[in-house]
Design an enzyme around this catalytic site. Structure first.
Site, PDB file in Angstrom:
ATOM      1  CD1 TRP A  87       3.507 -24.446  13.990  1.00  9.12           C
ATOM      2  CD2 TRP A  87       2.265 -24.444  12.128  1.00  9.12           C
ATOM      3  NE1 TRP A  87       3.460 -25.727  13.511  1.00  9.12           N
ATOM      4  CE2 TRP A  87       2.713 -25.760  12.378  1.00  9.12           C
ATOM      5  CE3 TRP A  87       1.462 -24.202  11.012  1.00  9.12           C
ATOM      6  CZ2 TRP A  87       2.386 -26.835  11.544  1.00  9.12           C
ATOM      7  CZ3 TRP A  87       1.134 -25.268  10.180  1.00  9.12           C
ATOM      8  CH2 TRP A  87       1.597 -26.560  10.448  1.00  9.12           C
ATOM      9  CG  ASP A 106      -1.489 -21.241  16.916  1.00 12.17           C
ATOM     10  OD1 ASP A 106      -1.944 -22.143  17.637  1.00 12.17           O
ATOM     11  OD2 ASP A 106      -0.948 -21.467  15.800  1.00 12.17           O
ATOM     12  CE  LYS A 166       0.046 -30.005  15.921  1.00 10.42           C
ATOM     13  NZ  LYS A 166       0.235 -28.634  15.465  1.00 10.42           N
TER      14      LYS A 166
END
Ligand SMILES: *Cc1c(COP(=O)(O)O)cnc(C)c1O
Length: 360
Positions: A101, A171, A195
């Site tokens: 990511w 993030d 998530k």
């Protein structure tokens, strides 16, 4: 089959209490005679939902007054572009690449300016967090970017990088609300909620007010400007209304559990059960450097691909689902987010013990 223990990395398990409440309110929300899915986002009832959600999130995270909370769409992936478009005032930023990511964010940023990879853990398949105490921060960097919990590889920063005065952008998709954070250390904290918070479709961006300006990259679409959403309190256009409503319920649930300090304690206990077993198992082993282990995503392997596949299949049949590792790394991964109960982790470890006995 009844409810299973769902170890998916995302979309992921939600608190059962929240799902039941939402079900009870499905046809008639709070006397409005309609579902939250059917109401105008400009209605009084919805205004109260989104405002209460923001207030509860601010309480949970102790968000200072000079930060805005934005409820956006486009997934965490859209932020990979929005961040450079809005924050690269000098056309340069530093990235720490600790997984896929972070790498995607780094690659996307290269479209909009000079993105510098100032540290990486790719040399050992992202199994650790590099030393970030004294990095070569670029003089002209507008920000330093990290992915704080690496969902796929199962690592987490214990200490934030020393950004030498530069704005920190993080993030936190897979560790959002898993433990207390000091918001004032960041310029931007953001994450997709699917998530550890709510249903897919909502991204929460917590951003310091001075970073929200009209001075953005030429050609930035209106919808990709933080200022557009900040000025309109996340109601510039139709927000992901139902998703925000569920997030609001999860915030209330977290408060009822004692807030983020209590969540951290609970998450540490849960993770310890699994890591302690991995450290003594003769069949399974963790894949991550111990000091950098995530409390949320726990990858492990047997060292034998066929046995891994057998484990995934048999665990599924036993009601322990979605334990297959990410398609790029193989093995197994147990995501044990806030809403995964202790009993789920205990059931997993019991199953692993049994599997070990049967297969050694
Ligand atoms: C899942 C994930 C993403 C991507 O999220 P989308 O909402 O699917 O774009 C980004 N960062 C992290 C840390 C993730 O876990």
């Amino acid at each position: 089959m009844g409810r299973v223990y769902n170890f998916s990395a995302g979309p992921a398990v939600l608190p059962e209490e929240v799902l039941k409440e939402a079900a009870a309110e499905m046809l008639n929300y709070n006397g409005t005679g309609m579902s939250v899915m059917e109401m105008s986002h400009r209605s009084k009832a919805y205004k109260e939902i989104i405002e209460t959600a923001e207030t509860d999130l601010r309480d949970l995270m102790h968000i200072p007054d000079n930060y805005k909370v934005l409820f956006l769409q486009g997934g965490a992936s859209q932020q990979f572009a929005m961040i450079p478009m809005n924050l690269m005032k000098h056309g340069e930023a530093d990235y720490i690449v600790t997984g896929q990511w972070a790498k995607k964010a780094y690659q996307e940023a290269q479209k909009y300016g000079k993105a510098n990879k100032i540290a990486s853990s790719e040399d050992r398949t992202f199994s650790y967090i590099p030393d970030v105490s004294d990095l070569p921060i670029s003089e002209n960097a507008d920000y330093v970017y990290i992915c704080e919990n690496n969902t796929i590889y199962g690592t987490k920063y214990r200490e934030l990088p020393d950004t030498k005065g530069k704005v920190l952008v993080s993030d936190v998709s897979s560790c959002f609300l898993s433990e207390p954070v000091d918001v004032s250390r960041y310029g931007v904290i953001y994450g997709g909620v699917q998530k550890n918070i709510g249903p897919a479709g909502v991204v929460i961006v917590i951003i310091r007010e001075d970073l929200i300006t009209d001075d953005v990259l030429d050609g930035t679409p209106t919808m990709l400007k933080y200022k557009t959403h900040a000025d309109a309190d996340s109601l510039y256009n139709t927000p992901p209304a139902y998703g925000i409503y569920i997030c609001g319920k999860v915030f209330k649930w977290l408060k009822s559990k004692g807030g983020l300090g209590a969540m951290k304690e609970y998450n540490e206990k849960k993770a310890k059960i699994l890591y302690d077993f991995l450290d003594t198992s003769r069949l399974f082993k963790g894949t991550v450097e111990k000091k950098d282990r995530s409390l949320m995503n726990v990858p492990f392997v047997t060292g034998d691909e066929e046995l891994d596949a057998k484990f995934v299949k048999e665990s599924q049949e036993a009601g322990l689902v979605n334990l297959k590792g990410h398609r790029t790394v193989g093995g197994m991964r147990a995501s044990i987010y806030n809403a995964m109960p202790m009993e789920g982790v205990k059931a997993l470890v019991e199953f692993m013990k049994k599997f070990e006995e049967e297969n050694l």
